[in-house]
Scaffold this motif. Structure first.
Motif, PDB file in Angstrom:
ATOM      1  N   UNK A  71       0.823  -1.216   0.000  1.00 36.69           N
ATOM      2  CA  UNK A  71       0.000   0.000   0.000  1.00 36.69           C
ATOM      3  C   UNK A  71       0.850   1.256   0.000  1.00 36.69           C
ATOM      4  N   UNK A  77       3.531   5.346  -5.693  1.00 38.32           N
ATOM      5  CA  UNK A  77       3.416   5.246  -7.143  1.00 38.32           C
ATOM      6  C   UNK A  77       2.412   6.262  -7.674  1.00 38.32           C
ATOM      7  N   UNK A  83       9.047   5.148 -10.754  1.00 41.64           N
ATOM      8  CA  UNK A  83       8.917   3.844 -10.106  1.00 41.64           C
ATOM      9  C   UNK A  83      10.257   3.241  -9.735  1.00 41.64           C
ATOM     10  N   UNK A 254       1.769  -4.417 -12.442  1.00 43.73           N
ATOM     11  CA  UNK A 254       0.506  -3.760 -12.095  1.00 43.73           C
ATOM     12  C   UNK A 254       0.319  -3.835 -10.591  1.00 43.73           C
TER      13      UNK A 254
ATOM     14  N   UNK C   9      -7.056  -3.721 -21.126  1.00 39.69           N
ATOM     15  CA  UNK C   9      -6.207  -4.356 -20.127  1.00 39.69           C
ATOM     16  C   UNK C   9      -6.806  -5.697 -19.773  1.00 39.69           C
ATOM     17  N   UNK C  11      -6.059  -9.300 -17.312  1.00 44.27           N
ATOM     18  CA  UNK C  11      -5.227 -10.089 -16.396  1.00 44.27           C
ATOM     19  C   UNK C  11      -5.407 -11.536 -16.811  1.00 44.27           C
ATOM     20  N   UNK C  45      -6.462   3.180 -11.861  1.00 41.84           N
ATOM     21  CA  UNK C  45      -5.051   2.840 -11.686  1.00 41.84           C
ATOM     22  C   UNK C  45      -4.255   3.045 -12.974  1.00 41.84           C
ATOM     23  N   UNK C  48      -3.404   6.539 -13.155  1.00 47.61           N
ATOM     24  CA  UNK C  48      -2.351   6.946 -12.231  1.00 47.61           C
ATOM     25  C   UNK C  48      -1.013   6.260 -12.532  1.00 47.61           C
ATOM     26  N   UNK C  49      -1.039   5.396 -13.555  1.00 47.30           N
ATOM     27  CA  UNK C  49       0.218   4.723 -13.889  1.00 47.30           C
ATOM     28  C   UNK C  49       0.531   3.554 -12.987  1.00 47.30           C
ATOM     29  N   UNK C  50      -0.449   3.141 -12.171  1.00 49.34           N
ATOM     30  CA  UNK C  50      -0.183   2.015 -11.285  1.00 49.34           C
ATOM     31  C   UNK C  50      -0.394   0.698 -12.023  1.00 49.34           C
ATOM     32  N   UNK C  51      -1.193   0.738 -13.050  1.00 51.06           N
ATOM     33  CA  UNK C  51      -1.390  -0.427 -13.905  1.00 51.06           C
ATOM     34  C   UNK C  51      -1.064   0.013 -15.330  1.00 51.06           C
ATOM     35  N   UNK C  52      -0.283  -0.800 -16.006  1.00 49.04           N
ATOM     36  CA  UNK C  52       0.061  -0.459 -17.375  1.00 49.04           C
ATOM     37  C   UNK C  52      -0.933  -1.129 -18.314  1.00 49.04           C
ATOM     38  N   UNK C  69       5.910   9.893 -15.254  1.00 52.50           N
ATOM     39  CA  UNK C  69       5.535  10.062 -13.848  1.00 52.50           C
ATOM     40  C   UNK C  69       5.365  11.514 -13.427  1.00 52.50           C
ATOM     41  N   UNK C  72       1.890  13.191 -12.660  1.00 59.72           N
ATOM     42  CA  UNK C  72       1.123  12.884 -11.457  1.00 59.72           C
ATOM     43  C   UNK C  72       1.115  14.035 -10.462  1.00 59.72           C
ATOM     44  N   UNK C  77      -4.832  11.870  -5.324  1.00 57.46           N
ATOM     45  CA  UNK C  77      -5.453  10.546  -5.388  1.00 57.46           C
ATOM     46  C   UNK C  77      -5.776  10.052  -3.998  1.00 57.46           C
ATOM     47  N   UNK C  83      -3.710   2.009   3.263  1.00 55.96           N
ATOM     48  CA  UNK C  83      -2.822   1.440   4.271  1.00 55.96           C
ATOM     49  C   UNK C  83      -1.485   2.138   4.135  1.00 55.96           C
TER      50      UNK C  83
END
Lengths: 255, 496, 233
Positions: A71, A77, A83, A254, C9, C11, C45, C48-52, C69, C72, C77, C83
């Protein structure tokens, strides 16, 4: 990047695990030096610990920490940060704190009770092993999202490097005893960071025995700085290679 | 035959007659001198014992067999005369020896410009005082008893042409010189100081640099070699000689010398009843000390350090080695002390520090190896199967990679009451002796014996496991090789 | 302001986003809705670039942002579940974020005040309740006065009073001309703050319309019912 390392470090250093680890190492070193009348013997016992415990704790702690910081990493990120920087900061934070725990827990008593090159090599090896096994931990962590699986991979890596590998190589050496194996042995040693760390210390405490071997390469290896430089160089490679692959994977990962 | 101390070359009837005359003359002289000098310098027993030994050892035993005695000697009278002559010789020798007739000075502005000219001009028992300076001389033959004393460390440089001093007589003193650049030869043993068939030659306080051989004693006895520094610049074994070399020489005392940079530091072959004491031999390319067929010698308080192959001694019995230090001899064929076919000898109170092998033994029997300290060696002891009836008692074994390795499973060598720092037993009855035996041969040492390169796995987890398992259930290591009474506390020996 | 072009995208075999295109502009409050697992969070995501994404482009202010980056710094966000590093104190977290952002804009500390966050400055983040963590998270998202706010289920876990504060804040920011993306399931809330609704179902684009037109088409006054009708079509 320094800022992030600072916060990662601060976070880890406050956690009980690392403090417990430091205290454990310190008490054990202190106890060994006090129980053994001969400090060299204490260093030898410490060597066993360094070669077993340090890789184990480093790889397990590194893996758990990585999963627990998912988290936090996500938070970072989403911020305007590269990164790669996040990853390296996390790595350096963990590795540095483990190395610091080791230096405080083992290095300080060792240098107090047995100052000299042997202790210096012992501590250097331990620091390198902390870095290397954190690097392997991060590799294990980015390989799978499942924490249990990740810790499993980490444990297997540790078991492989600390016991299995040496067993296999010893078996090979025994099996091919009739062939000249000097160079092959050196090569095989360099494929295991724990062996490298061990050899660095051996170069100091058991040089009398190591010098008993024929072969020009061995002689030059043990006889001068070439061996030490080579061993350190290989240790650095052992830090860099897993870290490089882990980072490449992390950058594409991801979250 | 003006010099009564130089030995007659051949006993011809003519020379016997001449000596007869000489005898009468010298008897008078001796009687005159005797009371004077005797009171001054000697105590009676010393003269008598010395004289007797001189007579017995030198003249009769050593020299006589070498002369081709003419047929006339078959005559009993003549034989008697000859014996009487020898007796007289020894007597006059002792009477005359302490005196010296004159001092000859050597320097650039003295009567004698060279050492050679002074030696040639000197009468027996003269003293040649070589003044501080630089002399280019070589092959100086000394055939009469003279004392050569360097004043202010004069330098004699042979410029790589032959040797420097060659002594072929008795009672010569060579003291206080700096001798350098002796020729390297494959044919001849050029030496800075060579004594050939001499006796009672004293060589002290010399500094020998870059010599082929340093001090070479051949067929000599009762010589003293002390406080010399012999520094070579040896590169290969074949182009270098030994620093101190003894061949067929007995009763020699070698003490307080420093030898380095030669092939062997101290070399003895067929040298008996010698004393080698307080020497330092280091950085020689082969052995620090090397002897063979040299029975009855005593080696004490010497230090042998960092020699190419350590110390190797062979084919000898009845030797005593005490209080020596063998250290830092590293290499595949380097030994603190290599014993090959040595028997009935005592090796005690020595220190073996950081050698690849502390003691390597082959074919050695009835040795008492006691009260030594073995510390930081690769192998403290390597005992080959050809060794038997050897006793290892009261030694300290500390910080050695391997304590003992062997290729034998015999019970013919005895270990007891040693201190082993690797011992992990207990002492329930508090008698300071471990209750379970210590087995100094580890399984891993056997593995290394078979697969040398596996040494690299020393102190790895798997090796520790292996050794521990073997300790619990011994199955490969020699069953009988053990110390049943390992002591728990290290012995405090004063090795110095 | 934000343009999505043919975003896809998956998975493994699961197609999470299927060829999604959209345009979001400044001054807009867009609510991204859809059933659980419809790809809302993945889309956020990606942004935000957390998932490509596997394919497609994302542009922010006309510039492509995938694997970049720096952009951002324009986005605040608030994640679905917050957490934080457990041993870090709240105050440190704020310090760190300020440190990282190095923003020279005036900081917006309104929420910090309204949520009385200074009262928990000395607490470690690990000891905070879920609701308090959300408050911290919301305050952080707004802190840097960014042109874009992305809030992933912001009011989940917040008490009604705190939800109100947040909603008021969203409207206030909207009036400043910001683009605000909210993912949410609570229709009444959406009705209060959003202008437009962007609907995803199983990774497929369903509709992207203003609340008014949705109500008009469906002839329903309550947004919940209106959406249900739209989905049923």
């Amino acid at each position: 990047m320094n800022k992030i390392i600072k916060y990662v470090l601060y976070d880890i250093l406050r956690s009980r695990t690392i403090i417990g680890y430091t205290a454990f190492l310190f008490l054990m070193s202190f106890g060994l030096f006090n129980l053994e009348s001969d400090p060299t013997k204490a260093v030898l016992s410490l060597l066993n610990v360094v070669l077993l415990i340090v890789p184990l704790i480093s790889i397990i702690f590194g893996t758990i920490h990585f999963y627990n910081s998912t988290e936090f990493i996500e938070l970072l990120v989403s911020q305007p940060i590269n990164r790669r920087k996040i990853f390296l900061s996390e790595y350096l934070g963990v590795a540095l704190s483990l190395a610091m725990a080791f230096v405080v827990g083992v290095g300080v008593p060792a240098m107090l009770f047995n100052p000299g090159p042997t202790s210096i090599y012992l501590v250097t090896s331990g620091v390198f092993l902390s870095f290397i096994f954190t690097s392997l931990a991060f590799l294990a962590s980015v390989l799978t999202r499942d924490k249990a699986k990740g810790i499993g991979i980490a444990l297997m890596l540790w078991f492989y490097f600390s016991l299995l590998y040496d067993g296999i190589v010893m078996f090979i050496l025994f099996y091919f005893a009739d062939y000249p194996l000097d160079n092959a042995t050196l090569l095989l040693l360099s494929l295991n960071p724990i062996d490298l760390g061990r050899v660095l210390v051996l170069l100091n405490i058991d040089v009398s025995a190591l010098m008993g071997y024929t072969g020009a390469l061995y002689k030059s290896f043990f006889g001068n700085w070439v061996g030490i430089a080579l061993a350190f160089g290989l240790m650095v490679i052992w830090v860099m290679v897993p870290l490089f692959f882990a980072q490449r994977k992390f950058v594409k990962k991801d979250l | 035959m003006k010099d009564p101390n130089s030995c007659p070359a051949v006993f011809t009837p003519k020379s016997i007659a001449f000596l007869d005359n000489l005898m009468n003359r010298q008897l008078k002289q001796a009687a005159m001198n005797f009371s004077r000098i005797f009171k001054k310098r000697f105590s009676l027993p010393l003269v008598l014992t010395n004289g007797f030994r001189q007579l017995k050892m030198k003249r009769l035993n050593l020299y006589l067999p070498k002369y081709s005695l003419p047929s006339a000697l078959a005559d009993g009278l003549l034989t008697l005369k000859c014996s009487a002559l020898f007796l007289l010789f020894s007597l006059t020798f002792f009477v005359l020896n302490p005196t010296h007739a004159a001092d000859l000075k050597v320097c650039k502005t003295c009567d004698y410009k060279t050492v050679t000219s002074a030696v040639n001009a000197a009468k027996p028992h003269d003293r040649i005082l070589v003044q501080k300076g630089y002399y280019t001389e070589s092959n100086i033959q000394i055939k009469k008893p003279v004392q050569l004393i360097g004043v202010g460390k004069p330098v004699i440089d042979a410029k790589n042409k032959g040797g420097i001093f060659q002594v072929e007589t008795r009672h010569v003193v060579i003291k206080g010189f700096e001798l350098q650049n002796v020729e390297v030869s494959y044919m001849r043993d050029y030496s800075a100081i060579k004594v050939y068939e001499g006796a009672h030659v004293t060589i002290t306080d010399n500094h020998i640099k870059n010599a082929f051989f340093g001090i070479y004693l051949q067929r000599t006895d009762s010589c003293t070699v002390s406080r010399n520094i012999v520094e070579g610049e040896a590169r290969t074994e074949t182009t270098s000689g030994n620093a101190i070399h003894l061949w067929y020489s007995d009763f020699i005392k070698i003490s307080d010398n420093k030898t380095s940079g030669h092939r062997d530091g101290i070399y003895l072959e067929f040298a008996k009843r010698c004393t080698i004491k307080d020497n330092l031999s280091f950085g020689n390319i082969r052995y620090g000390l090397h002897f063979m067929f040299s029975d009855g010698n005593v080696y004490t308080h010497n230090t042998f350090r960092n020699n190419g192959a350590g110390v190797a001694v062979m084919y000898t019995r009845d030797i005593v080695m005490k209080h020596n230090t063998f250290e830092h001899n590293w290499g595949p064929a380097a030994y603190g002390l290599l014993l090959k076919d040595i028997s009935r000898s005592t090796i005690s109170n020595n220190r073996f520090i950081k050698n690849t092998a502390g003691i390597y033994m082959e074919g050695s029997t009835y040795l008492h190896i006691e009260k030594n300290t073995f510390q930081g060696n690769g192998w403290a002891l390597r005992v080959l199967s050809s060794c038997s009836e050897d006793t290892f008692r009261l030694n300290n074994f500390m910080s050695n990679t391997f304590d003992v390795s062997t290729n034998a499973n015999s019970a013919s060598n005895y270990f007891s009451h040693n201190y082993w720092d690797k011992y992990e037993g207990y002492d329930l009855n508090k008698d300071k002796i471990g209750d379970v035996p210590y087995r100094p041969v580890s399984l891993f040492s056997l593995v290394v014996e078979r697969v040398p390169s596996s040494i690299m796995f020393l102190r790895s987890f798997i090796v520790d496991l292996m050794d521990r398992m073997e300790k619990v259930i011994p199955s490969f290591t020699p069953e009988m090789l053990k110390d049943d009474s390992p002591v728990l506390r290290q012995y405090a020996y004063d090795h110095a | 302001m934000i343009t999505l072009e043919n975003l896809s995208k998956s998975y493994g075999k699961l197609q999470v986003l299927n060829n999604i295109s959209a345009q979001f502009n400044a001054g807009q409050v867009v609510s991204i809705i859809g059933p659980n697992g419809s790809g809302k969070t993945t889309m956020i995501k990606c942004l935000l670039g957390m998932v490509l994404p596997d394919s497609g482009r994302i542009m922010v202010d006309g510039a492509p942002v995938i694997k970049q980056w720096e952009y951002r710094s324009k986005i605040g966000y608030m994640p679905q579940i917050s957490r934080f590093p457990e041993n870090m104190k709240v105050e440190q977290l704020f310090k760190m974020m300020r440190d990282i952002r190095k923003s020279n804009k005036v900081l917006d500390e309104e929420l910090i005040g309204q949520y009385n966050i200074p009262a928990m400055f000395q607490k470690s983040l690990g000891s905070l309740s879920g609701g308090n963590k959300q408050k911290v998270s919301a305050a952080l998202a707004c802190l840097f006065n960014t042109e874009i706010l992305v809030l992933d289920e912001p009011t989940a876990g917040l008490d009604p009073l705190s939800s109100e504060i947040l909603k008021t804040k969203i409207l206030k920011e909207k009036n400043k001309g910001k683009l605000i993306l909210i993912s949410s399931h609570i229709m009444s809330e959406i009705d209060e703050v959003a202008d437009d609704i962007f609907c995803l179902v199983d990774g497929n684009f369903r509709f992207y319309q203003s609340i008014e037109s949705i109500k008009e088409i469906t002839q329903e006054a309550r947004l919940g019912k209106a959406i249900a009708k739209m989905m049923a079509v």
